[in-house]
Write an enzyme that holds these catalytic residues in place. Structure first.
Site, PDB file in Angstrom:
ATOM      1  N   HIS A 147       0.831  -1.205   0.000  1.00 31.31           N
ATOM      2  CA  HIS A 147       0.000   0.000   0.000  1.00 31.31           C
ATOM      3  C   HIS A 147       0.868   1.258   0.000  1.00 31.31           C
ATOM      4  CE1 HIS A 147      -3.244  -2.779   1.012  1.00 31.31           C
ATOM      5  NE2 HIS A 147      -4.115  -1.800   0.860  1.00 31.31           N
ATOM      6  N   HIS A 198       1.098  -4.106   9.217  1.00 28.24           N
ATOM      7  CA  HIS A 198       2.527  -3.940   8.963  1.00 28.24           C
ATOM      8  C   HIS A 198       3.227  -3.374  10.182  1.00 28.24           C
ATOM      9  CE1 HIS A 198       2.760  -4.900   4.689  1.00 28.24           C
ATOM     10  NE2 HIS A 198       1.627  -4.244   4.514  1.00 28.24           N
TER      11      HIS A 198
END
Length: 408
Positions: A147, A198
């Site tokens: 992303h 993450h």
């Protein structure tokens, strides 16, 4: 006399093939993984307290905000947005963003599967996956954050494109636009940590890789675009390139969906390049009608969307059905043993055989073809490639032809 196949194309493809053979002989993937994975894993573990500190402030509104923001910059969103960009008349921007997206997807997923670094451990970290796509993303490895990588590259390139088209804009507008992009990237990175998807090292990796790819792309994008629209032997070269990239993909420590994502977007890039190269002078040159102009009004653009979306979905369904029928027959005629992970029921293997095949995955896909002891090959890979190539071809060739016949 000019050669049919330019020398640089042969050299480029042979260079990739040579790297595949050499990397297989010296087991490069395993050596890179053994040297980098422990270091990244330590940073993921040491970064857990920072994630937990951020997640102390969890709220339902923040969950919805960051989940929605992740969807807006996800691969499915870009996949749906890019056809509209083509049909709006901004063909150069659309094809550049498509190829850049494919390059980011391949590079990021290669690094993910080479390093095979874990995501934050849950528990104690709370991982919030609000959509099916997010649940599948959670099955991938962590470094780098896709992303973050995609947002840096695509928003950065869009900013460059706008600035190049509006050369006389004042400095305050440019500064405000740049700050907005920086804010977006920051929110995406922070949101991925907040959602537990993450660790900090993954975000830093995505940011560094994204800036590197963006700088590389801005240096070469005009040459790449000129090759796609005016080059020699474009279609044959891109088919060969797609094949090499497809089967040279490194094998992860454990199977993940990353290879499937790469296969799909490699097919998209192939379909876009093939279609644009054949129809550039009819539908994709710089003088085509653009949305918000008298030549392409909002109602006409809405008509394009209403015609185009069902058409490309139909082509996607038909191309998948056709590939499911043709590829197994072709493989059988050539004596190539194939299996299916789920697309072709008659070729679906048992879970025990599937696990056995997964254990054998110690090198790249093309390496296994020539140097490994692979019993059979997954026909779903070829089906997925052709399915998305057909979808992308319809976006830039079939659908614009329909627009022409319908005066849209």
């Amino acid at each position: 006399m000019e050669s049919i196949i330019p020398t640089w194309q042969v050299s480029f493809l042979c260079g990739i093939l040579t790297w595949i053979v050499v990397s297989s002989m010296f087991n490069v993937t395993q050596k890179i993984r053994s040297s980098i994975q422990p270091w990244v894993s330590r940073h993921v573990i040491s970064g857990t307290p920072a994630i937990l500190q951020i997640q102390k402030y969890q709220r339902g509104s923040l969950d919805a905000f960051f989940s929605g923001l992740s969807c807006v910059v996800s691969v499915p969103f870009y996949t749906g947005f890019l056809p509209l960009l083509f049909w709006s008349g901004h063909g150069k921007l659309a094809r550049q963003m498509t190829l850049l997206m494919a390059f980011c997807d391949y590079s990021g997923n290669c690094i993910k599967d080479v390093v095979s670094a874990p995501r934050p451990k849950s528990p104690p970290v709370r991982i919030l996956t609000a959509t099916k796509d997010e649940k599948e993303n959670a099955l991938e490895y962590g470094l780098p954050s896709s992303h973050t990588l995609n947002t840096v590259c695509l928003s950065g390139y869009l900013l460059h494109y706008v600035f190049s088209c509006l050369e006389n804009t004042d400095a305050s507008y440019r500064v405000a636009s740049f700050l907005f992009v920086c804010l977006l990237v920051g929110l995406i990175g922070f949101g991925r940590i907040y959602l537990g998807m993450h660790s900090v090292i993954d975000i830093i990796g995505g940011l560094v890789l994204g800036l590197t790819i963006l700088a590389f792309w801005l240096h070469l994008h005009e040459s790449i675009d000129n090759f796609v629209i005016l080059g020699q032997n474009v279609t044959t070269f891109w088919i060969a390139l797609s094949f090499l990239l497809l089967f040279a993909y490194p094998t992860p420590e454990h199977p993940t969906p990353s290879f499937e994502y790469h296969t799909a977007f490699t097919g998209v890039a192939l379909g876009i390049v093939t279609g644009v190269q054949q129809t550039y002078h009819q539908f994709h040159h710089e003088k085509v009608a653009r949305v918000f102009t008298p030549e392409l009004t909002i109602p006409a653009f809405a008509g394009r969307v209403l015609v185009g979306i069902p058409t490309i979905l139909l082509v996607k369904f038909c191309s998948k059905a056709l590939a499911k029928w043709i590829l197994p027959i072709t493989a059988s005629a050539l004596g190539i043993p194939v299996r299916s992970s789920g697309y072709v029921t008659a070729l679906t293997v048992s879970p025990a055989v599937k696990r056995s095949n997964e254990v054998k995955q110690t090198s790249g896909y093309l390496q296994k073809m020539f140097f490994g002891s692979q019993d059979s090959f997954d026909v779903d890979t070829g089906i997925r490639l052709l399915q998305y190539a057909g979808l992308a071809w319809s976006v830039v060739d079939l659908v614009p032809s329909l627009f022409s016949h319908l005066n849209l």
